[in-house]
Design a protein around this motif. Structure first.
Motif, PDB file in Angstrom:
ATOM      1  N   THR A  10      44.157   4.830  38.711  1.00 40.96           N
ATOM      2  CA  THR A  10      43.986   5.990  39.583  1.00 40.96           C
ATOM      3  C   THR A  10      43.141   5.596  40.783  1.00 40.96           C
ATOM      4  O   THR A  10      42.131   4.915  40.644  1.00 40.96           O
ATOM      5  N   GLU A  11      43.537   6.045  41.953  1.00 36.80           N
ATOM      6  CA  GLU A  11      42.793   5.783  43.182  1.00 36.80           C
ATOM      7  C   GLU A  11      41.904   6.991  43.466  1.00 36.80           C
ATOM      8  O   GLU A  11      42.373   8.127  43.499  1.00 36.80           O
ATOM      9  N   VAL A  12      40.599   6.757  43.652  1.00 41.16           N
ATOM     10  CA  VAL A  12      39.657   7.826  43.989  1.00 41.16           C
ATOM     11  C   VAL A  12      38.775   7.388  45.154  1.00 41.16           C
ATOM     12  O   VAL A  12      38.577   6.204  45.384  1.00 41.16           O
ATOM     13  N   ARG A  13      38.261   8.369  45.876  1.00 41.10           N
ATOM     14  CA  ARG A  13      37.303   8.107  46.948  1.00 41.10           C
ATOM     15  C   ARG A  13      35.876   8.299  46.471  1.00 41.10           C
ATOM     16  O   ARG A  13      34.931   7.917  47.138  1.00 41.10           O
ATOM     17  N   ALA A  14      35.700   8.905  45.321  1.00 42.22           N
ATOM     18  CA  ALA A  14      34.393   9.279  44.780  1.00 42.22           C
ATOM     19  C   ALA A  14      33.526   8.062  44.487  1.00 42.22           C
ATOM     20  O   ALA A  14      34.023   7.001  44.120  1.00 42.22           O
ATOM     21  N   GLY A  15      32.212   8.249  44.628  1.00 41.17           N
ATOM     22  CA  GLY A  15      31.266   7.196  44.307  1.00 41.17           C
ATOM     23  C   GLY A  15      30.558   7.407  42.987  1.00 41.17           C
ATOM     24  O   GLY A  15      29.978   6.481  42.436  1.00 41.17           O
ATOM     25  N   THR A  16      30.603   8.657  42.486  1.00 34.29           N
ATOM     26  CA  THR A  16      29.965   8.966  41.205  1.00 34.29           C
ATOM     27  C   THR A  16      30.968   9.618  40.276  1.00 34.29           C
ATOM     28  O   THR A  16      32.022  10.108  40.707  1.00 34.29           O
ATOM     29  N   LEU A  17      30.628   9.646  39.006  1.00 31.94           N
ATOM     30  CA  LEU A  17      31.500  10.283  38.029  1.00 31.94           C
ATOM     31  C   LEU A  17      31.680  11.765  38.349  1.00 31.94           C
ATOM     32  O   LEU A  17      32.784  12.285  38.273  1.00 31.94           O
ATOM     33  N   ALA A  18      30.619  12.452  38.725  1.00 32.02           N
ATOM     34  CA  ALA A  18      30.717  13.879  39.051  1.00 32.02           C
ATOM     35  C   ALA A  18      31.684  14.100  40.204  1.00 32.02           C
ATOM     36  O   ALA A  18      32.523  15.018  40.168  1.00 32.02           O
ATOM     37  N   GLN A  19      31.611  13.274  41.232  1.00 29.28           N
ATOM     38  CA  GLN A  19      32.515  13.399  42.375  1.00 29.28           C
ATOM     39  C   GLN A  19      33.950  13.108  41.963  1.00 29.28           C
ATOM     40  O   GLN A  19      34.879  13.776  42.412  1.00 29.28           O
ATOM     41  N   ALA A  20      34.143  12.125  41.091  1.00 27.80           N
ATOM     42  CA  ALA A  20      35.487  11.797  40.615  1.00 27.80           C
ATOM     43  C   ALA A  20      36.079  12.959  39.828  1.00 27.80           C
ATOM     44  O   ALA A  20      37.257  13.285  39.992  1.00 27.80           O
ATOM     45  N   LEU A  21      35.281  13.582  38.984  1.00 28.21           N
ATOM     46  CA  LEU A  21      35.770  14.726  38.215  1.00 28.21           C
ATOM     47  C   LEU A  21      36.218  15.847  39.146  1.00 28.21           C
ATOM     48  O   LEU A  21      37.262  16.470  38.930  1.00 28.21           O
ATOM     49  N   ASP A  22      35.434  16.118  40.193  1.00 28.36           N
ATOM     50  CA  ASP A  22      35.823  17.132  41.177  1.00 28.36           C
ATOM     51  C   ASP A  22      37.139  16.746  41.847  1.00 28.36           C
ATOM     52  O   ASP A  22      38.050  17.558  41.975  1.00 28.36           O
ATOM     53  N   GLU A  23      37.218  15.493  42.282  1.00 24.32           N
ATOM     54  CA  GLU A  23      38.401  15.007  42.977  1.00 24.32           C
ATOM     55  C   GLU A  23      39.657  15.081  42.096  1.00 24.32           C
ATOM     56  O   GLU A  23      40.754  15.353  42.586  1.00 24.32           O
ATOM     57  N   LEU A  24      39.481  14.859  40.809  1.00 23.62           N
ATOM     58  CA  LEU A  24      40.610  14.864  39.880  1.00 23.62           C
ATOM     59  C   LEU A  24      40.936  16.251  39.322  1.00 23.62           C
ATOM     60  O   LEU A  24      41.822  16.394  38.486  1.00 23.62           O
ATOM     61  N   GLY A  25      40.194  17.276  39.761  1.00 23.06           N
ATOM     62  CA  GLY A  25      40.491  18.635  39.352  1.00 23.06           C
ATOM     63  C   GLY A  25      39.778  19.111  38.102  1.00 23.06           C
ATOM     64  O   GLY A  25      40.136  20.133  37.534  1.00 23.06           O
ATOM     65  N   TYR A  26      38.742  18.392  37.672  1.00 21.35           N
ATOM     66  CA  TYR A  26      37.984  18.775  36.477  1.00 21.35           C
ATOM     67  C   TYR A  26      36.644  19.416  36.823  1.00 21.35           C
ATOM     68  O   TYR A  26      35.800  19.545  35.948  1.00 21.35           O
ATOM     69  N   GLY A  27      36.439  19.804  38.070  1.00 21.96           N
ATOM     70  CA  GLY A  27      35.159  20.288  38.562  1.00 21.96           C
ATOM     71  C   GLY A  27      34.314  21.092  37.600  1.00 21.96           C
ATOM     72  O   GLY A  27      33.229  20.684  37.224  1.00 21.96           O
ATOM     73  N   GLU A  28      34.775  22.243  37.176  1.00 18.78           N
ATOM     74  CA  GLU A  28      33.994  23.125  36.311  1.00 18.78           C
ATOM     75  C   GLU A  28      34.471  23.101  34.861  1.00 18.78           C
ATOM     76  O   GLU A  28      33.985  23.865  34.039  1.00 18.78           O
ATOM     77  N   ALA A  29      35.414  22.240  34.556  1.00 12.90           N
ATOM     78  CA  ALA A  29      35.972  22.189  33.201  1.00 12.90           C
ATOM     79  C   ALA A  29      34.954  21.656  32.204  1.00 12.90           C
ATOM     80  O   ALA A  29      34.118  20.818  32.539  1.00 12.90           O
ATOM     81  N   LYS A  30      35.036  22.137  30.996  1.00  6.30           N
ATOM     82  CA  LYS A  30      34.188  21.647  29.900  1.00  6.30           C
ATOM     83  C   LYS A  30      34.875  20.432  29.297  1.00  6.30           C
ATOM     84  O   LYS A  30      35.861  20.572  28.557  1.00  6.30           O
ATOM     85  N   VAL A  31      34.404  19.258  29.656  1.00  2.00           N
ATOM     86  CA  VAL A  31      35.008  18.020  29.175  1.00  2.00           C
ATOM     87  C   VAL A  31      33.918  17.049  28.729  1.00  2.00           C
ATOM     88  O   VAL A  31      32.765  17.154  29.152  1.00  2.00           O
ATOM     89  N   ALA A  32      34.295  16.122  27.886  1.00  3.35           N
ATOM     90  CA  ALA A  32      33.424  15.014  27.509  1.00  3.35           C
ATOM     91  C   ALA A  32      33.866  13.812  28.330  1.00  3.35           C
ATOM     92  O   ALA A  32      35.058  13.651  28.619  1.00  3.35           O
ATOM     93  N   THR A  33      32.897  12.985  28.732  1.00  8.77           N
ATOM     94  CA  THR A  33      33.231  11.838  29.573  1.00  8.77           C
ATOM     95  C   THR A  33      32.576  10.560  29.071  1.00  8.77           C
ATOM     96  O   THR A  33      31.504  10.585  28.465  1.00  8.77           O
ATOM     97  N   ALA A  34      33.252   9.456  29.367  1.00  6.32           N
ATOM     98  CA  ALA A  34      32.714   8.129  29.077  1.00  6.32           C
ATOM     99  C   ALA A  34      33.123   7.199  30.208  1.00  6.32           C
ATOM    100  O   ALA A  34      34.194   7.353  30.799  1.00  6.32           O
ATOM    101  N   VAL A  35      32.256   6.253  30.515  1.00  7.44           N
ATOM    102  CA  VAL A  35      32.563   5.213  31.492  1.00  7.44           C
ATOM    103  C   VAL A  35      32.369   3.882  30.794  1.00  7.44           C
ATOM    104  O   VAL A  35      31.300   3.607  30.242  1.00  7.44           O
TER     105      VAL A  35
END
Length: 65
Positions: A10-35
């Protein structure tokens, strides 16, 4: 930058995980994340920098029985 999101390149412009989630449409969604297979809490997402090639997992809770 190119990262892997749930196994898909996936291509993203975001620099942080929070920005990537917003960019990918998960902004306010209740999700679990791992990097790179390390859990990232909701509070830490804004401080979690992403690098090209990082592996991000986004998991939404499921209901049912």
């Amino acid at each position: 930058m190119k990262i892997m999101v749930n196994g898909a390149a996936t291509e993203v412009r975001a620099g942080t995980l929070a920005q990537a989630l917003d960019e990918l449409g998960y902004g306010e969604a209740k999700v679990a994340t791992a990097v790179n297979e390390s859990f990232v809490s909701t509070a830490a997402r804004g401080q979690t920098a992403l690098e090209p090639g990082d592996r991000v997992e986004i998991v939404a809770p499921r209901q049912g029985g």
